[in-house]
Write a protein that holds these residues in place. Structure first.
Motif, PDB file in Angstrom:
ATOM      1  N   LEU A  93       0.455  -7.387   6.517  1.00 30.80           N
ATOM      2  CA  LEU A  93       1.437  -8.459   6.723  1.00 30.80           C
ATOM      3  C   LEU A  93       2.306  -8.199   7.937  1.00 30.80           C
ATOM      4  CD1 LEU A  93       2.490  -9.242   3.053  1.00 30.80           C
ATOM      5  CD2 LEU A  93       1.066 -10.619   4.583  1.00 30.80           C
ATOM      6  N   ASP A  94       2.649  -6.941   8.171  1.00 34.48           N
ATOM      7  CA  ASP A  94       3.442  -6.601   9.348  1.00 34.48           C
ATOM      8  C   ASP A  94       2.652  -6.881  10.624  1.00 34.48           C
ATOM      9  OD1 ASP A  94       5.719  -5.468  10.696  1.00 34.48           O
ATOM     10  OD2 ASP A  94       4.449  -3.710  11.092  1.00 34.48           O
ATOM     11  N   THR A  95       1.380  -6.524  10.614  1.00 35.80           N
ATOM     12  CA  THR A  95       0.528  -6.777  11.778  1.00 35.80           C
ATOM     13  C   THR A  95       0.338  -8.271  11.997  1.00 35.80           C
ATOM     14  OG1 THR A  95      -0.634  -4.707  11.367  1.00 35.80           O
ATOM     15  CG2 THR A  95      -1.730  -6.292  12.790  1.00 35.80           C
ATOM     16  N   ALA A 107      -1.983   2.778  -2.378  1.00 33.13           N
ATOM     17  CA  ALA A 107      -2.803   2.540  -1.188  1.00 33.13           C
ATOM     18  C   ALA A 107      -2.944   1.047  -0.920  1.00 33.13           C
ATOM     19  CB  ALA A 107      -4.176   3.184  -1.362  1.00 33.13           C
ATOM     20  N   MET A 108      -3.130   0.251  -1.972  1.00 36.02           N
ATOM     21  CA  MET A 108      -3.224  -1.202  -1.787  1.00 36.02           C
ATOM     22  C   MET A 108      -1.899  -1.773  -1.303  1.00 36.02           C
ATOM     23  SD  MET A 108      -5.782  -2.702  -4.707  1.00 36.02           S
ATOM     24  CE  MET A 108      -4.625  -2.483  -6.026  1.00 36.02           C
ATOM     25  N   LEU A 109      -0.796  -1.265  -1.823  1.00 38.92           N
ATOM     26  CA  LEU A 109       0.519  -1.726  -1.384  1.00 38.92           C
ATOM     27  C   LEU A 109       0.743  -1.390   0.086  1.00 38.92           C
ATOM     28  CD1 LEU A 109       3.264  -2.948  -2.188  1.00 38.92           C
ATOM     29  CD2 LEU A 109       4.009  -0.630  -2.726  1.00 38.92           C
ATOM     30  N   LEU A 110       0.381  -0.189   0.489  1.00 38.19           N
ATOM     31  CA  LEU A 110       0.519   0.214   1.888  1.00 38.19           C
ATOM     32  C   LEU A 110      -0.342  -0.668   2.788  1.00 38.19           C
ATOM     33  CD1 LEU A 110       1.647   2.299   3.911  1.00 38.19           C
ATOM     34  CD2 LEU A 110      -0.442   3.602   3.513  1.00 38.19           C
ATOM     35  N   CYS A 111      -1.579  -0.949   2.382  1.00 40.42           N
ATOM     36  CA  CYS A 111      -2.446  -1.817   3.188  1.00 40.42           C
ATOM     37  C   CYS A 111      -1.878  -3.227   3.284  1.00 40.42           C
ATOM     38  CB  CYS A 111      -3.848  -1.858   2.588  1.00 40.42           C
ATOM     39  SG  CYS A 111      -4.751  -0.329   2.803  1.00 40.42           S
ATOM     40  N   ALA A 112      -1.321  -3.729   2.203  1.00 40.33           N
ATOM     41  CA  ALA A 112      -0.738  -5.068   2.231  1.00 40.33           C
ATOM     42  C   ALA A 112       0.462  -5.114   3.168  1.00 40.33           C
ATOM     43  CB  ALA A 112      -0.339  -5.490   0.825  1.00 40.33           C
TER      44      ALA A 112
END
Length: 98
Positions: A29-31, A20-25
């Motif tokens: 970063l993409d945003t 979940a933390m990896l997905l949020c990161a």
């Protein structure tokens, strides 16, 4: 060779939490990259709008936390425990009623 965790430690982050933390990161970063593509205006407006939203909201939460301080579960349990002991008969000990 694997070593076992010491008995007094506990693993707090499981595989789900790390994913979940990896997905949020990645999403963050993409945003940030797509917003930065709009130039300085693309970074300024979200920052200004974030401050205009989070500052009053933070003040509201702090005010409610101070107002309802005695209703918190940790505080209430500690006060109930303190009021049930004989040493808590002094007037300086906080109680639930006051």
């Amino acid at each position: 060779m694997t070593t076992a965790d010491p008995p007094h430690t506990r693993r707090a982050l499981r595989r789900f939490h790390v994913l979940a933390m990896l997905l949020c990161a990645i999403v963050g970063l993409d945003t940030l990259g797509s917003v930065a593509a709009n130039g300085s205006e693309g970074l300024t407006w979200p920052a200004v709008l974030g401050l205009l939203f989070f500052a009053p909201y933070g003040l509201l939460i702090v005010g409610l936390g101070c107002l309802l301080h005695a209703l918190g579960t940790r505080h209430r349990r500690a006060l109930v425990r303190a009021s049930s002991t004989p040493a808590s008969t002094s007037p300086s000990t906080p109680t639930l009623s006051g």
